[in-house]
Design a protein around this motif. Structure first.
Motif, PDB file in Angstrom:
ATOM      1  N   LYS A   1     106.553  56.710 -50.816  1.00  0.00           N
ATOM      2  CA  LYS A   1     106.051  57.546 -49.800  1.00  0.00           C
ATOM      3  C   LYS A   1     106.832  56.917 -48.340  1.00  0.00           C
ATOM      4  N   ASN A   2     106.774  57.817 -47.397  1.00  0.00           N
ATOM      5  CA  ASN A   2     107.026  57.507 -46.140  1.00  0.00           C
ATOM      6  C   ASN A   2     106.133  55.892 -45.735  1.00  0.00           C
ATOM      7  N   LEU A   3     106.836  55.131 -45.064  1.00  0.00           N
ATOM      8  CA  LEU A   3     106.137  53.835 -44.907  1.00  0.00           C
ATOM      9  C   LEU A   3     105.941  53.606 -43.442  1.00  0.00           C
ATOM     10  N   TRP A   4     104.925  53.357 -42.752  1.00  0.00           N
ATOM     11  CA  TRP A   4     104.638  53.043 -41.391  1.00  0.00           C
ATOM     12  C   TRP A   4     104.468  51.451 -41.638  1.00  0.00           C
ATOM     13  N   PHE A   5     104.872  50.640 -40.475  1.00  0.00           N
ATOM     14  CA  PHE A   5     104.658  49.347 -40.240  1.00  0.00           C
ATOM     15  C   PHE A   5     103.959  49.142 -38.966  1.00  0.00           C
ATOM     16  N   ALA A   6     102.874  48.531 -39.108  1.00  0.00           N
ATOM     17  CA  ALA A   6     102.135  48.253 -37.822  1.00  0.00           C
ATOM     18  C   ALA A   6     102.135  46.597 -37.543  1.00  0.00           C
ATOM     19  N   GLY A   7     102.741  46.119 -36.431  1.00  0.00           N
ATOM     20  CA  GLY A   7     102.883  44.688 -35.994  1.00  0.00           C
ATOM     21  C   GLY A   7     101.609  44.522 -35.114  1.00  0.00           C
ATOM     22  N   GLY A   8     101.575  43.407 -34.675  1.00  0.00           N
ATOM     23  CA  GLY A   8     100.579  43.090 -33.742  1.00  0.00           C
ATOM     24  C   GLY A   8     100.917  42.503 -32.340  1.00  0.00           C
ATOM     25  N   VAL A   9     100.805  43.030 -31.262  1.00  0.00           N
ATOM     26  CA  VAL A   9     100.865  42.447 -29.948  1.00  0.00           C
ATOM     27  C   VAL A   9      99.640  41.900 -29.510  1.00  0.00           C
ATOM     28  N   TRP A  10      99.359  40.507 -29.681  1.00  0.00           N
ATOM     29  CA  TRP A  10      98.244  39.921 -29.702  1.00  0.00           C
ATOM     30  C   TRP A  10      97.601  39.907 -28.395  1.00  0.00           C
ATOM     31  N   SER A  11      96.379  40.849 -28.133  1.00  0.00           N
ATOM     32  CA  SER A  11      95.727  41.268 -27.141  1.00  0.00           C
ATOM     33  C   SER A  11      94.185  40.876 -27.384  1.00  0.00           C
ATOM     34  N   TRP A  12      94.054  40.522 -28.459  1.00  0.00           N
ATOM     35  CA  TRP A  12      92.630  40.101 -29.096  1.00  0.00           C
ATOM     36  C   TRP A  12      92.348  38.605 -29.072  1.00  0.00           C
ATOM     37  N   CYS A  13      91.128  38.258 -29.353  1.00  0.00           N
ATOM     38  CA  CYS A  13      90.550  36.732 -29.416  1.00  0.00           C
ATOM     39  C   CYS A  13      90.362  36.171 -28.215  1.00  0.00           C
ATOM     40  N   SER A  14      90.884  36.609 -26.990  1.00  0.00           N
ATOM     41  CA  SER A  14      90.524  35.715 -25.782  1.00  0.00           C
ATOM     42  C   SER A  14      90.622  36.576 -24.576  1.00  0.00           C
ATOM     43  N   TYR A  15      90.169  35.755 -23.502  1.00  0.00           N
ATOM     44  CA  TYR A  15      90.443  36.584 -22.004  1.00  0.00           C
ATOM     45  C   TYR A  15      91.822  36.615 -21.681  1.00  0.00           C
ATOM     46  N   ALA A  16      92.735  35.693 -22.472  1.00  0.00           N
ATOM     47  CA  ALA A  16      94.105  35.407 -21.944  1.00  0.00           C
ATOM     48  C   ALA A  16      94.943  36.086 -22.949  1.00  0.00           C
ATOM     49  N   PRO A  17      95.979  36.468 -22.844  1.00  0.00           N
ATOM     50  CA  PRO A  17      96.881  36.981 -23.942  1.00  0.00           C
ATOM     51  C   PRO A  17      97.691  35.852 -24.783  1.00  0.00           C
ATOM     52  N   TYR A  18      98.151  36.427 -25.764  1.00  0.00           N
ATOM     53  CA  TYR A  18      98.859  35.451 -26.898  1.00  0.00           C
ATOM     54  C   TYR A  18     100.298  36.050 -26.937  1.00  0.00           C
ATOM     55  N   ASN A  19     101.168  36.091 -25.852  1.00  0.00           N
ATOM     56  CA  ASN A  19     102.542  36.505 -25.801  1.00  0.00           C
ATOM     57  C   ASN A  19     103.375  35.547 -26.636  1.00  0.00           C
ATOM     58  N   GLY A  20     103.067  34.422 -26.646  1.00  0.00           N
ATOM     59  CA  GLY A  20     103.951  33.388 -27.261  1.00  0.00           C
ATOM     60  C   GLY A  20     103.750  33.546 -28.517  1.00  0.00           C
ATOM     61  N   LEU A  21     102.467  33.712 -29.231  1.00  0.00           N
ATOM     62  CA  LEU A  21     102.212  34.076 -30.785  1.00  0.00           C
ATOM     63  C   LEU A  21     102.748  35.418 -31.069  1.00  0.00           C
ATOM     64  N   THR A  22     102.879  36.327 -30.322  1.00  0.00           N
ATOM     65  CA  THR A  22     103.240  37.661 -30.522  1.00  0.00           C
ATOM     66  C   THR A  22     104.651  37.503 -30.893  1.00  0.00           C
ATOM     67  N   GLN A  23     105.324  36.888 -30.148  1.00  0.00           N
ATOM     68  CA  GLN A  23     107.079  36.800 -30.153  1.00  0.00           C
ATOM     69  C   GLN A  23     107.428  35.793 -31.393  1.00  0.00           C
ATOM     70  N   LEU A  24     106.626  34.911 -31.467  1.00  0.00           N
ATOM     71  CA  LEU A  24     106.624  34.044 -32.725  1.00  0.00           C
ATOM     72  C   LEU A  24     106.566  34.773 -34.122  1.00  0.00           C
ATOM     73  N   TYR A  25     105.395  35.859 -34.143  1.00  0.00           N
ATOM     74  CA  TYR A  25     105.309  36.538 -35.534  1.00  0.00           C
ATOM     75  C   TYR A  25     106.380  37.492 -35.541  1.00  0.00           C
ATOM     76  N   MET A  26     106.528  38.244 -34.268  1.00  0.00           N
ATOM     77  CA  MET A  26     107.143  39.719 -34.530  1.00  0.00           C
ATOM     78  C   MET A  26     108.576  39.482 -34.629  1.00  0.00           C
ATOM     79  N   LYS A  27     109.037  38.594 -34.225  1.00  0.00           N
ATOM     80  CA  LYS A  27     110.597  38.432 -34.255  1.00  0.00           C
ATOM     81  C   LYS A  27     111.015  38.531 -35.870  1.00  0.00           C
ATOM     82  N   PRO A  28     110.464  37.851 -36.685  1.00  0.00           N
ATOM     83  CA  PRO A  28     110.920  37.668 -38.067  1.00  0.00           C
ATOM     84  C   PRO A  28     110.445  39.188 -38.674  1.00  0.00           C
TER      85      PRO A  28
END
Length: 531
Positions: free
Chosen positions: A244-271
């Motif tokens: 079937k047509n496949l959708w992919f959902a990555g994560g821009v890490w806006s959850w878990c904290s009052y502050a963002p996780y830009n570093g983790l997002t880029q670490l995980y989403m680059k690969p």
């Protein structure tokens, strides 16, 4: 490489429902970067005529608001796609007495019942009237206990995938009735035949299971935190067996904290995006969740929103991405990366770990000290330096300065509150009455600074969101202020010999978390008791 869909998913269900104007601003940013799709994740935060209690006191979107967002999105080249739930994650409706007959267990619908499908038909009818898109995300993720509650009582134990498949066929028929092609989170297909596991080497789904997926339902593979390109490759290969047509959902890490996780997002989403390009996946979006109350502003992830789009174009050079970000927005990329600071500790200034010391230590009780052992192991966190850095950065942040100011005020509060429990227990155990008396001043100052954070956070919330849901944040933050002043009072009573001891401080803290200064949910942070 051309994408059919390259979009965002905004969580408008975890207490915060973004104002219409805030969604407009996000659409402007998305369009500027090059996104062409937006999913609004709405568990119960949209108007349904036949279900007046659906979204009761939740700030639900009216039909007119959704229509206006839809029109605005199309004017910016963005398709607004409904993103609802049709099985689990009905956390708020499941607490309403009027819907008591609908639940199997927890927040999972009781499938196979006429009222359940009447309810779902009402949801689809409402969505069909509001959205012009005929794509729809029907959810169905994380229904771990399907068939194990009221359904089990009524029907006995059945193969749980068969239960899911029967329900999916009925939901797919309702979607088809309203002209929708559905996509759904794929995890339950894997979990129910792999002992609850979604990710892992060699996981597969049997052919007889694959054959039960209706023709008008496509799968969405979601993956937010792998660092190996091969892991994404393997999961994509497993999904492709569905044909079937496949959708992919990555994560821009806006959850878990009052502050963002830009570093983790880029670490995980680059690969992830390297794999997406290699495997020619044409439908991609990035989730921005608000788990556990929506603490973090989605706009704090601006550098990640830009970076993942550049990854999708085959640009992985950090310096080139930084230059492009400044040319597009007029802000330094590294300026916005400073917003990650409240989630950093001395042993991890690179941001490669999932920790949330700013939330963990805000709610860490000064007498119980659940996370004191983790803080002691980590050592001093330079909250004063973080506060100054973020305050200075606010001057450069233009329309987003309020986000920097809010996190600066939080860090200022933690400069006192963060280690207050450790200091208190040490002074009490040493029977150092002079030190304890001095700490009562710090308790009052901590309460004052947390009050200042409350005021800044309320300003942020009301700029971006409807007021509904703020009551939860205020109860949490207000509880910290009250507890600080209560603790001060009890210390003074102890020093004045009005009480023999402080019971909580008599107990020796034990190692509580293997993950260090990380706590996912407020309820698990504030106490080991019931919340």
């Amino acid at each position: 490489m051309q994408y059919e869909y390259f979009g965002l998913m905004l969580d408008c269900s975890r207490n915060a429902v973004m104002k219409k104007e805030t969604v407009f601003r996000m659409i402007d940013i998305m369009s500027k970067i090059g996104y062409n799709a937006l999913e609004l994740y709405t568990e119960d935060t949209y108007e349904v005529d036949e279900e007046p209690y659906f979204g009761y006191f939740r700030g639900r979107y009216t039909k007119e608001e959704i229509r206006e967002i839809d029109v605005y999105a199309r004017s910016r080249g963005v398709e607004l796609i409904p993103c609802i739930q049709t099985l689990a994650h009905f956390s708020c409706p499941s607490r309403l007495p009027v819907y008591s007959e609908l639940w199997d267990t927890g927040d999972i619908l009781l499938v196979g019942e006429e009222r359940t499908y009447q309810f779902l038909d009402h949801l689809f009818a409402a969505v069909a009237e509001m959205f012009s898109s005929r794509h729809i995300n029907i959810g169905m993720d994380e229904a771990h206990f399907i068939g194990l509650g009221k359904y089990l009582d009524k029907h006995g134990f059945r193969n749980r995938f068969d239960i899911l498949a029967e329900h999916l066929r009925k939901v797919a028929a309702i979607a088809e009735k309203y002209g929708f092609v559905a996509h759904m989170w794929s995890d339950m297909f894997f979990r129910l035949v792999n002992g609850g596991e979604y990710y892992g080497k060699g996981l597969s789904v049997p052919g007889e299971v694959i054959a039960k997926v209706p023709d008008n339902v496509e799968l969405c593979y979601w993956d937010y935190n792998h660092v190996s390109e091969a892991d994404y490759d393997e999961m994509i290969a497993a999904h492709r067996k569905f044909g079937k047509n496949l959708w992919f959902a990555g994560g821009v890490w806006s959850w878990c904290s009052y502050a963002p996780y830009n570093g983790l997002t880029q670490l995980y989403m680059k690969p992830a995006m390297k794999s997406i390009r290699k495997n020619n996946i044409k439908r991609v979006f990035f989730t921005m969740w608000g788990d556990n109350g929506k603490d973090c502003s989605f706009f704090a992830l601006l550098p990640s929103l830009y970076a993942v789009k550049r990854y999708s174009e085959g640009v992985f050079d950090d310096e080139e991405i930084k230059r492009g970000f400044r040319e597009m927005f007029g802000f330094r990329f590294d300026l916005f990366m400073l917003l990650d600071l409240p989630n950093r500790v001395p042993s991890d200034m690179s941001g490669d770990w999932l920790i949330n010391p700013c939330k963990c230590l805000l709610f860490n009780d000064c007498f119980l000290g659940i996370y004191d052992d983790a803080l002691a192991a980590e050592g001093h966190i330079a909250w004063d330096d973080y506060a100054k850095c973020l305050k200075d950065a606010a001057a450069e942040a233009g329309e987003f300065s309020y986000i920097f100011k809010t996190l600066s005020v939080l860090c200022s509060a933690l400069a006192i509150k963060g280690e207050l429990g450790l200091k208190t227990r040490k002074a009490y155990r040493e029977r150092n009455r002079e030190a304890l008396l001095a700490l009562t001043g710090e308790y009052e100052e901590a309460a004052r600074r947390v009050q200042a954070f409350h005021e800044a956070f309320c300003d942020l919330w009301l700029r971006e969101n409807k007021p509904f849901g703020l009551e939860v944040q205020e109860a949490r933050i207000g509880g910290v202020i009250l507890r600080l002043r209560s603790a001060k009072s009890r210390i003074l009573r102890y020093l004045n010999d009005e009480t023999e001891k402080i019971d909580e401080l008599e107990e020796s803290p034990m190692k509580y978390s293997e993950e260090g200064l990380f706590c996912y949910r407020y309820a698990d942070n504030i106490s080991t008791g019931l919340v």
